[in-house]
Design an enzyme around this catalytic site. Structure first.
Site, PDB file in Angstrom:
ATOM      1  CB  SER A  46      -0.880   0.002   1.252  1.00 21.45           C
ATOM      2  OG  SER A  46      -1.513   1.257   1.458  1.00 21.45           O
ATOM      3  CE1 TYR A  85      -4.204  -2.492   5.252  1.00 19.58           C
ATOM      4  CE2 TYR A  85      -3.414  -0.264   4.854  1.00 19.58           C
ATOM      5  CZ  TYR A  85      -3.881  -1.475   4.383  1.00 19.58           C
ATOM      6  OH  TYR A  85      -4.008  -1.670   3.020  1.00 19.58           O
TER       7      TYR A  85
END
Length: 327
Positions: free
Chosen positions: A219, A232
């Site tokens: 990401s 995360y």
């Protein structure tokens, strides 16, 4: 007609035929294949979106607007013919886009997902089968080492082997302060995003022959972490790192390892706790293109990393951030 003119005419005809038969690149829409183009700013919905919330893990089929995974647009051309792929988190988001694209490129596909995601998963299975390929559904929770090993065994049995492993499943929860991140939440995020790929890759390796590929979904958070995604974001940095480490380790075995790093992409992660309601409404607004990405816009990246034409690509991270983030 002179011999020179005749040769020129025949050459032009052959070139025209070759162009007509050439497959559309990177899953482009049918209209684009004949020379059209689209303004990327206006191709998909822009914020503001309606506030919406679903319990974890969320369903793409209940989102408004519904994400585009390439259901109606992705056109295959046999680039993965005969390959066998296992995709975790294959019911929605980038995993679903990859599963649809892989199937239409000629691969047989097994997808893993949580039992609560069955409605989304059944749609993916149907789309793969409509493409004429074998589809295997394997629901279950990746936070269990025993299940990850069983997942690989079922995929290998159902597909007759394994050539492509996409570790895509992820857990994301927006929590403003580290003081509010519970031990259980931190553990669930680590187990889903880091332990599960470790267990799954370890179980898959004995089945992967030279020419096989492993793809991880990282990401933009690996490079530019948001303050409310403490747990995360660090797992996505770790994903980027394991991709580069394994690429060096497995290159000698002829196995390539790469990663995909999305920016803001419209998936159930956002509406099931991955973003605050305020961020859901404005999701993607800060991107230079003025909107979030759609999973369909990343499908071609997964295909590129899986196909043989990418044979010298390993240890790399491919981004799709709409103009923000890295790489």
């Amino acid at each position: 007609m002179s011999e020179t003119t005749r040769r020129q005419a025949l050459g032009a005809a052959a070139l025209g035929a070759a162009v007509a038969m050439a497959p559309p690149a990177f899953g482009q829409k049918k209209d684009d294949a004949v020379g059209g183009k689209q303004d990327p700013r206006a191709k998909y919905p822009k914020p503001p979106f309606e506030a919406q919330k679903q319990p974890w893990p969320g369903l793409a089929g209940k989102m408004n607007p519904k994400p585009d995974h390439g259901e109606a647009s992705y056109v295959g051309s046999g680039r993965l013919r005969g390959r066998r792929a296992l995709i975790t988190g294959g019911d929605s988001g980038m995993g679903r886009a990859a599963a649809i694209a892989f199937g239409r490129e000629g691969a047989d596909v097994a997808i893993n997902y949580l039992p609560d995601e069955e409605p989304d998963a059944r749609e993916v299975i149907d789309l793969i089968r409509k493409a004429g390929r074998k589809a295997v559904a394997i629901p279950g929770d990746l936070r269990s080492a025993a299940f990850c090993r069983d997942l690989v065994a079922k995929a290998v049995a159902g597909l007759g082997g394994l050539d492509i492993l996409v570790c895509n499943a992820g857990r994301q929860q927006s929590i403003a302060s580290i003081l509010d991140v519970s031990d259980d939440e931190f553990d669930a995020t680590m187990k889903t995003n880091i332990y599960a790929p470790f267990w799954t890759i370890k179980a898959a390796l004995p089945h992967l022959e030279p020419g096989s590929v492993i793809i991880g979904t990282t990401s933009e958070q690996a490079y530019d972490p948001s303050p409310d995604l403490y747990a995360y974001a660090q797992t996505k940095a770790a994903t980027m790192n394991y991709v580069k480490s394994l690429a060096k380790q497995l290159g000698a075995k002829g196995i390539r390892v790469n990663g995909v790093a999305p920016g803001p992409v419209w998936t159930p992660l956002q509406i099931s706790g991955g973003a605050s309601q305020g961020k859901v409404v404005t999701f993607g607004a800060t991107a230079p293109l003025g909107r979030p990405g759609q999973p369909a816009e990343l499908a071609g990246i997964y295909v590129r990393l899986a196909e043989d034409d990418g044979s010298y690509t390993t240890g790399n991270i491919y981004g799709a951030g709409g103009g923000q983030g890295q790489p």
